[in-house]
Structure formats: C-alpha cells, structure tokens
Design an enzyme around this catalytic site. Structure first.
Site, PDB file in Angstrom:
ATOM      1  N   ARG A   1      38.674  31.456  36.513  1.00 12.99           N
ATOM      2  CA  ARG A   1      38.482  31.470  35.062  1.00 12.99           C
ATOM      3  C   ARG A   1      39.526  32.271  34.304  1.00 12.99           C
ATOM      4  O   ARG A   1      40.076  31.805  33.318  1.00 12.99           O
ATOM      5  CB  ARG A   1      37.116  32.029  34.690  1.00 12.99           C
ATOM      6  CG  ARG A   1      36.029  30.993  34.640  1.00 12.99           C
ATOM      7  CD  ARG A   1      34.728  31.630  34.978  1.00 12.99           C
ATOM      8  NE  ARG A   1      34.800  32.179  36.317  1.00 12.99           N
ATOM      9  CZ  ARG A   1      34.557  31.482  37.433  1.00 12.99           C
ATOM     10  NH1 ARG A   1      34.190  30.243  37.338  1.00 12.99           N
ATOM     11  NH2 ARG A   1      34.667  32.032  38.619  1.00 12.99           N
ATOM     12  N   THR A   2      39.771  33.509  34.749  1.00 10.11           N
ATOM     13  CA  THR A   2      40.678  34.350  33.962  1.00 10.11           C
ATOM     14  C   THR A   2      42.063  33.702  33.930  1.00 10.11           C
ATOM     15  O   THR A   2      42.678  33.574  32.863  1.00 10.11           O
ATOM     16  CB  THR A   2      40.735  35.777  34.553  1.00 10.11           C
ATOM     17  OG1 THR A   2      39.403  36.262  34.666  1.00 10.11           O
ATOM     18  CG2 THR A   2      41.527  36.710  33.670  1.00 10.11           C
TER      19      THR A   2
ATOM     20  N   LYS B   1      59.118  40.049  49.746  1.00 10.39           N
ATOM     21  CA  LYS B   1      60.242  40.757  50.380  1.00 10.39           C
ATOM     22  C   LYS B   1      60.149  42.255  50.149  1.00 10.39           C
ATOM     23  O   LYS B   1      61.023  43.007  50.564  1.00 10.39           O
ATOM     24  CB  LYS B   1      61.563  40.226  49.808  1.00 10.39           C
ATOM     25  CG  LYS B   1      61.737  38.738  49.991  1.00 10.39           C
ATOM     26  CD  LYS B   1      63.019  38.254  49.318  1.00 10.39           C
ATOM     27  CE  LYS B   1      63.103  36.752  49.326  1.00 10.39           C
ATOM     28  NZ  LYS B   1      64.142  36.269  48.418  1.00 10.39           N
TER      29      LYS B   1
ATOM     30  N   ARG C   1      47.018  40.504  37.156  1.00  9.58           N
ATOM     31  CA  ARG C   1      45.819  40.878  37.918  1.00  9.58           C
ATOM     32  C   ARG C   1      46.286  41.451  39.250  1.00  9.58           C
ATOM     33  O   ARG C   1      47.184  40.885  39.882  1.00  9.58           O
ATOM     34  CB  ARG C   1      44.922  39.660  38.145  1.00  9.58           C
ATOM     35  CG  ARG C   1      43.848  39.929  39.197  1.00  9.58           C
ATOM     36  CD  ARG C   1      42.822  38.848  39.282  1.00  9.58           C
ATOM     37  NE  ARG C   1      41.931  38.864  38.116  1.00  9.58           N
ATOM     38  CZ  ARG C   1      40.762  38.221  38.068  1.00  9.58           C
ATOM     39  NH1 ARG C   1      40.353  37.509  39.094  1.00  9.58           N
ATOM     40  NH2 ARG C   1      40.013  38.274  36.986  1.00  9.58           N
TER      41      ARG C   1
ATOM     42  N   HIS D   1      38.480  45.346  33.421  1.00 12.78           N
ATOM     43  CA  HIS D   1      38.805  43.959  33.110  1.00 12.78           C
ATOM     44  C   HIS D   1      38.561  43.803  31.606  1.00 12.78           C
ATOM     45  O   HIS D   1      37.568  43.216  31.181  1.00 12.78           O
ATOM     46  CB  HIS D   1      37.883  43.046  33.921  1.00 12.78           C
ATOM     47  CG  HIS D   1      38.295  41.609  33.961  1.00 12.78           C
ATOM     48  ND1 HIS D   1      39.227  41.075  33.093  1.00 12.78           N
ATOM     49  CD2 HIS D   1      37.888  40.578  34.750  1.00 12.78           C
ATOM     50  CE1 HIS D   1      39.377  39.786  33.370  1.00 12.78           C
ATOM     51  NE2 HIS D   1      38.583  39.466  34.366  1.00 12.78           N
TER      52      HIS D   1
HETATM   53  C1  NCD Z   1      35.303  38.844  37.592  1.00  9.75           C
HETATM   54  C2  NCD Z   1      36.447  39.666  38.137  1.00  9.75           C
HETATM   55  O1  NCD Z   1      37.436  39.121  38.618  1.00  9.75           O
HETATM   56  O2  NCD Z   1      36.338  40.877  38.025  1.00  9.75           O
HETATM   57  N1  NCD Z   1      35.609  37.507  37.444  1.00  9.75           N
HETATM   58  C3  NCD Z   1      36.194  37.133  36.268  1.00  9.75           C
HETATM   59  O3  NCD Z   1      37.302  37.487  35.978  1.00  9.75           O
HETATM   60  N2  NCD Z   1      35.484  36.384  35.430  1.00  9.75           N
HETATM   61  C4  NCD Z   1      34.010  39.074  38.265  1.00  9.75           C
HETATM   62  C5  NCD Z   1      33.921  38.918  39.736  1.00  9.75           C
HETATM   63  O4  NCD Z   1      34.882  38.554  40.409  1.00  9.75           O
HETATM   64  O5  NCD Z   1      32.831  39.163  40.239  1.00  9.75           O
END
Ligand code: NCD
Length: 320
Positions: free
Chosen positions: A66-67, A96, A117, A146
C-alpha cells in the site's frame, strides 16, 4: 537539509522533509486535512498538472504494497513521474555496499524528492540530514515511525467524526513494534481531550518510557487487558498485526499473533453506531473476514483510498 531550524513544519510545508509526527503541530495537521479535502474536490484535469515535470525516487528497503503503491499512484495522478526501487538491496548499488548517504547524494541530482522505507530506525532521518537539495519522506523506519500512515489514519477519523479532539479510541495488537501505532499516538497528542485504550499481549506493550512521553504530551492512555474491558462508546478501533519480522523467536510470534481477534460477535457486544474499524494492513488473521462487509469496517475502503489522497495533498504542499 533537515536541521533544527527547519525541523518543525509550522504550517509551511514547501521543501520540507517529513520524518516524524514530532514535526507537526495541530495547525499543520489541520492544514493538511484541509488540503486533502481540496484534492477530493479537484477535477481530474487540474489534479494531473500539480506535479507536472517533477520526478520522485521511491527507495523501499522493506516490503510494501500500500505505502509504495499509494505514493506511486499519488505522484502519477498528480502528473509527476517516479523512479522506483523495491528491494534496492538486490537491485541498486546498495548491494555493493554503498552507504545511504552516497545513495541520497546521487538521487538528489536526478530527482525532486526521495521517499524512503527502511528496516532500521533513523535511516530516513539520516537521509534528510544528508540531502542538500531535496525533501525526504519517511515511509516507515523499523519500529520507529510511519508518519504518513498516521496522517491518513487521522484524516479517516476526521472524515467520519468531523473532529480530532474529544475522541475515544481503541488500539490493539503490537504496540511495541508497530510504527503506525507510535505515529498515531503522537498525532493524537497534538489535540485535546483524547483517550486511547491500549490492548496488547504484555510482551507487546508500549515501553514504559514511551507511555510517559505520550502522556506528558497530553494524550490520555488507558491500558486494558481483555476484550471484555473495551468501552462501548469508542469512536474508532485501530487493530494492528503482530510484527512477525521484528521477532527473533518464531515460536514466540506464533504464540502471540492472534491473541486478540476482531470478530462480528465482538462488534455486536462492544461496537456502536458511530464506530469505525481501522487497520493499517496487511492483516494476517487478527480481523475475521466477515467483519469486512460491516459498513463500519473502513480498512479496505476509505482508509486505503485516503492513503493515496492524503499523500497527494502532502506532495502538493511540499513540491508545488
Ligand atoms: C504498516 C507498516 O508497514 O508499518 N503497513 C503499512 O504501511 N500500511 C503496518 C504493518 O506492516 O503491519
């Protein structure tokens, strides 16, 4: 470059990095909520020119559906373009041994923003402190934060209840390792008279220090230890997954993964009409699938859609 003088948003988003909810005050959050409403009303044609000519790099060192996709679609729907690395540890020079600092200095020459991320807490912050030219967005760093998930969660609650003060919420699951939980509690501490009920297996509770910190920031936290203790008048339930990837002992994970399950029976017993049921996703058994058809379940509908729209609003404020 992120430093003391530009850390706080103070309602001025242009060119800013978004690393933590700590950067926001109430006014800045409300500005984003308003901008998000504006995106909903904007015509497709107008939307598609907001990021015209802009190029954004997505560097995702951890799995994401999703993100990643909501950022990617938000950028493209606003007329921008992307360079996308899912799993850069296999596909970029990181394999590398390139440092994050060098990766950042390279991509800032090509593109207008970096969205990162990373499994290690603090890496997006280092990236934001390193870059000389472009803003960085934290799309989730380890068990830390997040921020954009919290902002879309707040918008989902705001959309339903028309306020972000005087709310009662329930947060369930992996409070220790869940970065969305940390950012959401921080976000609520920016508003007044909010009470959050916390339900987690004792091994997965917030740390004592975090509880003190959040309480000091102004949010009323109440720990409960069973589903029976859930108050009947919550505005939202926020269920989360036990974060498998943060466990060194898989047996321990198996033991804890479905301690608290949201079922239609529980909704009948403890739900109310105004309630919304949320989850940042992915869910792995902690919400029964027959809850999905209840109109109060928004985790596969509004919450997902808002993820893209809130990110569109944020990108517009920062880049255009
Ligand atoms: C979350 C995350 O990556 O922290 N997912 C997200 O980005 N919607 C929650 C999760 O992974 O449980």
């Amino acid at each position: 470059m992120l430093n003391k003088s530009n850390f706080y948003i103070q309602s001025k988003f242009t060119g800013k990095s978004i690393i933590s909810i700590d950067q926001f005050d109430q006014k800045s959050i409300m500005k984003l909520m308003k901008e998000t409403k504006g995106i909903f009303k904007m015509s497709m044609k107008k939307r598609s020119s907001v990021l015209k000519g802009k190029l954004v790099t997505l560097l995702f060192f951890e799995p994401s559906s999703r993100t990643f996709s909501s950022f990617s679609s938000a950028i493209k729907r606003l007329g921008g373009q992307t360079i996308e690395y899912q799993n850069p540890l296999q596909t970029s020079s990181s394999v590398k041994g390139e440092t994050i600092e060098d990766t950042v200095r390279v991509f800032e020459q090509y593109t207008d923003m970096l969205i990162i991320r990373h499994p290690k807490a603090g890496i997006p912050k280092i990236a934001a402190e390193t870059t000389l030219k472009v803003p960085v967005i934290n799309a989730g760093d380890g068990i830390n934060e997040h921020p954009t998930q919290a902002l879309l969660d707040l918008f989902t609650i705001f959309q339903k209840h028309k306020k972000l003060n005087n709310l009662k919420g329930l947060i369930v699951g992996d409070l220790l390792n869940g970065r969305t939980v940390h950012s959401l509690i921080k976000a609520f501490s920016k508003f007044k008279h909010n009470t959050l009920y916390l339900l987690a297996p004792k091994q997965l509770h917030l740390t004592h220090d975090d509880v003190l910190k959040y309480k000091k920031a102004g949010v009323n936290l109440i720990s409960i230890s069973s589903l029976q203790e859930i108050p009947g008048d919550c505005h939202f339930w926020y269920w989360t997954r036990v974060q498998k990837e943060r466990f060194s002992d898989s047996k321990e994970y198996e033991k804890l993964k479905t301690t608290y399950i949201l079922t239609t029976k529980l909704l009948k017993e403890k739900g109310n009409k105004k309630l919304i049921c949320m989850h940042p996703l992915p869910r792995v058994g902690e919400i029964a699938t027959d809850v999905d058809s209840d109109p109060r379940a928004v985790y596969l509908t509004d919450e997902v859609k808002n993820g893209m729209i809130v990110r569109m609003a944020l990108l517009k404020l920062i880049l255009s």
